[in-house]
Design a protein around this motif. Structure first.
Motif, PDB file in Angstrom:
ATOM      1  N   LEU A 140       0.823  -1.209   0.000  1.00 15.72           N
ATOM      2  CA  LEU A 140       0.000   0.000   0.000  1.00 15.72           C
ATOM      3  C   LEU A 140       0.859   1.262   0.000  1.00 15.72           C
ATOM      4  O   LEU A 140       0.525   2.259  -0.659  1.00 15.72           O
ATOM      5  CB  LEU A 140      -0.939  -0.008   1.206  1.00 15.72           C
ATOM      6  CG  LEU A 140      -2.123  -0.978   1.136  1.00 15.72           C
ATOM      7  CD1 LEU A 140      -2.866  -1.008   2.473  1.00 15.72           C
ATOM      8  CD2 LEU A 140      -3.078  -0.590   0.015  1.00 15.72           C
ATOM      9  N   VAL A 141       1.950   1.238   0.741  1.00 16.16           N
ATOM     10  CA  VAL A 141       2.865   2.385   0.735  1.00 16.16           C
ATOM     11  C   VAL A 141       3.442   2.578  -0.665  1.00 16.16           C
ATOM     12  O   VAL A 141       3.531   3.706  -1.176  1.00 16.16           O
ATOM     13  CB  VAL A 141       3.991   2.183   1.767  1.00 16.16           C
ATOM     14  CG1 VAL A 141       5.033   3.294   1.638  1.00 16.16           C
ATOM     15  CG2 VAL A 141       3.423   2.179   3.184  1.00 16.16           C
ATOM     16  N   LEU A 142       3.833   1.490  -1.310  1.00 19.45           N
ATOM     17  CA  LEU A 142       4.352   1.576  -2.670  1.00 19.45           C
ATOM     18  C   LEU A 142       3.293   2.091  -3.637  1.00 19.45           C
ATOM     19  O   LEU A 142       3.607   2.789  -4.609  1.00 19.45           O
ATOM     20  CB  LEU A 142       4.860   0.207  -3.129  1.00 19.45           C
ATOM     21  CG  LEU A 142       6.099  -0.340  -2.407  1.00 19.45           C
ATOM     22  CD1 LEU A 142       6.444  -1.736  -2.910  1.00 19.45           C
ATOM     23  CD2 LEU A 142       7.293   0.597  -2.613  1.00 19.45           C
ATOM     24  N   MET A 143       2.031   1.769  -3.373  1.00 16.59           N
ATOM     25  CA  MET A 143       0.958   2.264  -4.231  1.00 16.59           C
ATOM     26  C   MET A 143       0.853   3.787  -4.163  1.00 16.59           C
ATOM     27  O   MET A 143       0.517   4.433  -5.166  1.00 16.59           O
ATOM     28  CB  MET A 143      -0.382   1.632  -3.833  1.00 16.59           C
ATOM     29  CG  MET A 143      -0.577   0.226  -4.349  1.00 16.59           C
ATOM     30  SD  MET A 143      -2.227  -0.404  -3.989  1.00 16.59           S
ATOM     31  CE  MET A 143      -2.087  -2.055  -4.689  1.00 16.59           C
ATOM     32  N   CYS A 144       1.118   4.355  -3.007  1.00 15.78           N
ATOM     33  CA  CYS A 144       1.117   5.818  -2.897  1.00 15.78           C
ATOM     34  C   CYS A 144       2.177   6.410  -3.823  1.00 15.78           C
ATOM     35  O   CYS A 144       1.924   7.389  -4.538  1.00 15.78           O
ATOM     36  CB  CYS A 144       1.376   6.240  -1.457  1.00 15.78           C
ATOM     37  SG  CYS A 144       0.065   5.817  -0.291  1.00 15.78           S
ATOM     38  N   VAL A 145       3.368   5.820  -3.810  1.00 17.34           N
ATOM     39  CA  VAL A 145       4.444   6.295  -4.678  1.00 17.34           C
ATOM     40  C   VAL A 145       4.063   6.107  -6.142  1.00 17.34           C
ATOM     41  O   VAL A 145       4.262   6.999  -6.981  1.00 17.34           O
ATOM     42  CB  VAL A 145       5.756   5.551  -4.364  1.00 17.34           C
ATOM     43  CG1 VAL A 145       6.877   6.016  -5.282  1.00 17.34           C
ATOM     44  CG2 VAL A 145       6.144   5.750  -2.898  1.00 17.34           C
ATOM     45  N   ALA A 146       3.493   4.938  -6.462  1.00 15.51           N
ATOM     46  CA  ALA A 146       3.112   4.651  -7.845  1.00 15.51           C
ATOM     47  C   ALA A 146       2.045   5.621  -8.333  1.00 15.51           C
ATOM     48  O   ALA A 146       2.071   6.056  -9.493  1.00 15.51           O
ATOM     49  CB  ALA A 146       2.608   3.210  -7.950  1.00 15.51           C
ATOM     50  N   LEU A 147       1.096   5.965  -7.469  1.00 16.62           N
ATOM     51  CA  LEU A 147       0.045   6.912  -7.850  1.00 16.62           C
ATOM     52  C   LEU A 147       0.626   8.275  -8.196  1.00 16.62           C
ATOM     53  O   LEU A 147       0.235   8.896  -9.195  1.00 16.62           O
ATOM     54  CB  LEU A 147      -0.965   7.049  -6.711  1.00 16.62           C
ATOM     55  CG  LEU A 147      -2.161   6.101  -6.720  1.00 16.62           C
ATOM     56  CD1 LEU A 147      -2.967   6.244  -5.433  1.00 16.62           C
ATOM     57  CD2 LEU A 147      -3.057   6.378  -7.926  1.00 16.62           C
ATOM     58  N   VAL A 148       1.555   8.746  -7.379  1.00 17.90           N
ATOM     59  CA  VAL A 148       2.160  10.053  -7.647  1.00 17.90           C
ATOM     60  C   VAL A 148       2.900  10.029  -8.981  1.00 17.90           C
ATOM     61  O   VAL A 148       2.794  10.963  -9.792  1.00 17.90           O
ATOM     62  CB  VAL A 148       3.109  10.452  -6.497  1.00 17.90           C
ATOM     63  CG1 VAL A 148       3.893  11.702  -6.867  1.00 17.90           C
ATOM     64  CG2 VAL A 148       2.322  10.688  -5.220  1.00 17.90           C
ATOM     65  N   LYS A 149       3.646   8.956  -9.251  1.00 16.04           N
ATOM     66  CA  LYS A 149       4.373   8.865 -10.509  1.00 16.04           C
ATOM     67  C   LYS A 149       3.422   8.823 -11.696  1.00 16.04           C
ATOM     68  O   LYS A 149       3.615   9.519 -12.705  1.00 16.04           O
ATOM     69  CB  LYS A 149       5.266   7.617 -10.505  1.00 16.04           C
ATOM     70  CG  LYS A 149       6.408   7.654  -9.501  1.00 16.04           C
ATOM     71  CD  LYS A 149       7.366   6.498  -9.703  1.00 16.04           C
ATOM     72  CE  LYS A 149       8.119   6.624 -11.011  1.00 16.04           C
ATOM     73  NZ  LYS A 149       9.180   5.604 -11.146  1.00 16.04           N
ATOM     74  N   ALA A 150       2.381   8.001 -11.597  1.00 14.13           N
ATOM     75  CA  ALA A 150       1.439   7.861 -12.710  1.00 14.13           C
ATOM     76  C   ALA A 150       0.669   9.152 -12.954  1.00 14.13           C
ATOM     77  O   ALA A 150       0.526   9.598 -14.098  1.00 14.13           O
ATOM     78  CB  ALA A 150       0.473   6.713 -12.424  1.00 14.13           C
TER      79      ALA A 150
END
Length: 644
Positions: free
Chosen positions: A546-556
């Motif tokens: 879930l933490v990685l998803m936060c990073v992925a969302l910002v990048k996307a």
């Protein structure tokens, strides 16, 4: 530059366009960007695609689907690990209980701060994301609009928010925080703690869990609706891992998602059968709910859930879901009307005030100054258990809300997911918990030793038609699990089938039966404590995802916003080109040769401007060459020259 093809396939998408009109379709966005926002439509799954066509498209996107329409690298590891855990818990219940509780105690003592911190980060991250410029990005193509009206969408979010947990803890949780389970560090006793008790309950069931669901739901919704990827957790992390999500990295992500979802459903089933047993005891059908009786209940409810799976969601499950929501609403209105109505309304308003006054402290209260064993036990059985349960449930709820949210903007999605279910949950606990508090502190005062599973049925004693209400309560819990198991099994099966929206029935039946087996195993190895420990332990690895998803969302979303800005710049420049050309031509002699020369001159000057990525919007890097006279390569000596 190939502006009519896509970087991933190069297919021509220009058919049927006016060659002189500006191309504003997403597939015409600059080729030199790291990746496009949308996959070509030929790779995306269509509503009218057959199962074979869907399978072929999934394979084109990188899904490794084998015989039986399953992804072997996900299906078999997840199945074998969960089956092994269930069998070991049944064969060695005491050892399993010791291991579970030991792992739980270690997490509470050493990693409790991590759970509290990440859940708080999810709340802040969701709110900032909604208020940022990313909020205008649509979960779908720019021309897409929501599939469901606002009211229907809110109703479905409410359905996702309602569950066995609300019924199980509705009365007991606020009451227990003033009697038998006072939070360490609170000052006062009894009725003095009622406001804090309600506020703590609001935190457990309000913004915090739904922020967790919003993170994973938004990441999945972006991947499947905006990007065109399959319904699978791995694709939410594509902005970080790239092509590696098609390999073992993606397999591990999906296995962990399945593991957490199955444990979450099993925990709900364990709570549900305990409450059904208490309900049957309250109406006099049984003397008490022994472990043997609970196992029989699990078998019966699992078979009903399996029958629902076999019938398909389109046959009866939709009717059951609607009937269940109506029944829950009816019971809540009954509790409001026949309970202390004015007090319940006062309780809701005042509890909101206490909640907002203490939300920051409650969010980050990790018990650093309460080091006793009792304090550690409180966090393990309350806040940290809930955080583990919500994280374990996150893949299921995230996929559900993602699938119904196509066409919503990021801002609409987060606002709806955070506010509507949270408000409904607060109203629910204000009414049911308020009934318990009023009876304990201003009424009979006989609920001090009440258990969670029997609490709702004790409240029914004060209402007319007690027996009927108790029967309805039992039916409510049973249908909640049947619908949750059916939907959860579908989500798990999609993950185990590479994201196939129509996975095989046989594998859904396998997952439904496995959920029942795991629930029985957890109950045999320690009852409620093992259920709580199981959720907390399985949530740990998925919290990292879930933490990685936060990073992925910002990048996307950052890339998406950059593409939108550049595309808007191109559109404006082309509009200016046409406007200037028209205005100048209108004031010059009516000479076709001169007009053509002027049009080319203006177009050339605008084409030479730089975009936000530092390149000419009409050329690839290899095409930006000029001769020594300053003219573009390929022009004749009579063409316009660059005089800069």
């Amino acid at each position: 530059m190939n502006t009519t093809g896509t970087p991933e396939t190069g297919e021509d998408t220009s058919a049927g366009r006016n060659p002189t009109a500006p191309d504003t379709s997403p597939t015409a966005w600059p080729e030199h960007l790291p990746q496009t926002v949308h996959l070509p439509r030929s790779m995306q799954i269509g509503e009218d695609d057959s199962d074979d066509e869907i399978t072929e498209k999934l394979r084109r996107q990188g899904a490794r689907i084998g015989k039986g329409v399953i992804a072997p690298a996900v299906f078999w590891p997840a199945l074998l690990i969960i089956l092994a855990v269930a069998l070991l818990a049944i064969i060695f219940p005491e050892t399993s209980s010791t291991v579970m509780n030991g792992a739980q105690n270690w997490i509470v003592a050493d990693l409790g701060w991590f759970y509290m911190l990440v859940i708080g980060i999810f709340v802040v991250f969701s709110i900032i994301l909604a208020l940022s410029s990313f909020g205008r990005i649509r979960l779908g193509r720019d021309e897409d609009r929501p599939d469901f009206g606002l009211f229907s969408w809110f109703a479905m979010l409410f359905a996702a928010g309602m569950g066995i947990g609300l019924v199980f803890y509705g009365v007991a949780e606020p009451l227990s925080y003033t009697t038998s389970a006072v939070k360490p560090g609170w000052e006062g006793e009894g009725v003095e703690l009622s406001g804090l008790a309600m506020a703590q309950t609001f935190m457990h069931w309000g913004l915090h869990p739904w922020a967790t669901y919003a993170i994973i739901g938004l990441a999945i919704a972006y991947a499947i609706h905006r990007r065109g990827r399959p319904v699978s957790i791995r694709w939410a992390l594509e902005p970080i891992f790239g092509e590696r999500v098609k390999g073992w990295v993606g397999d591990v992500i999906d296995v962990l998602a399945i593991f957490g979802t199955v444990f979450g459903i099993a925990t709900s089933l364990g709570l549900g059968v305990q409450q059904i047993g208490a309900g049957l005891t309250s109406i006099g059908l049984i003397d008490g709910a022994s472990n043997t009786f609970l196992m029989i209940l699990i078998v019966v409810i699992t078979l009903l859930a399996t029958a629902s799976v076999v019938s398909g969601v389109g046959v009866g499950i939709k009717w059951l879901s609607n009937a269940n929501l109506s029944l829950a609403g009816l019971l809540m209105i009954t509790a409001l009307v026949f309970g202390p109505t004015v007090f319940l309304l006062q309780n809701f308003v005042e509890s909101l005030g206490v909640y907002f006054a203490n939300i920051f402290h409650m969010t980050l209260d990790v018990g650093a100054y309460n080091r006793s064993a009792d304090a550690q036990s409180w966090w393990a059985g309350n806040t940290l258990f809930y955080w583990g349960w919500w994280i374990a449930w996150a893949p299921f709820v995230g996929v559900f809300i993602a699938r119904i949210s196509k066409g919503r903007t990021v801002r609409e999605f987060i606002a709806g997911v955070l506010l509507v279910p949270s408000l409904v949950g607060m109203i629910w606990f204000s009414i049911w918990g308020g009934n318990g508090l009023f009876r304990q502190w201003f009424g009979a005062g006989d609920l001090g030793d009440i258990t969670a599973e029997e609490s709702m049925f004790r409240i029914f004693e004060n209402f007319p038609l007690t027996g009927l209400l108790s029967v309805l309560g039992i039916i409510l819990v049973a249908i909640f699990f049947i619908t949750s198991s059916d939907s959860g099994s579908l989500v798990v099966d999609m993950l185990a089938s590479g994201g196939h929206p129509n996975p095989p029935i046989w594998s859904r039946v396998v997952w439904a039966l496995l959920e029942g087996l795991l629930a029985a195993a957890l109950l045999l190895s320690g009852g409620l404590e093992s259920l709580q420990a199981g959720s907390l332990v399985t949530a740990l690895p998925f919290s990292i995802i879930l933490v990685l998803m936060c990073v992925a969302l910002v990048k996307a979303l950052s890339l998406d916003e950059a593409v939108l800005k550049q595309h808007e710049q191109i559109r404006r420049m082309e509009t200016v080109t046409r406007h200037i050309t028209g205005e100048v031509n209108a004031t010059l002699p009516n000479d076709e040769g001169f007009g053509e020369y002027l049009d080319n001159r203006i177009d050339y000057r605008l084409e030479r401007t730089r975009g936000v990525f530092g390149r000419s919007r009409s050329e690839k890097p290899s095409e930006r060459t000029t001769d020594r006279a300053g003219r573009r390569s390929g022009q004749t000596g009579s063409g316009p020259t660059d005089t800069e």
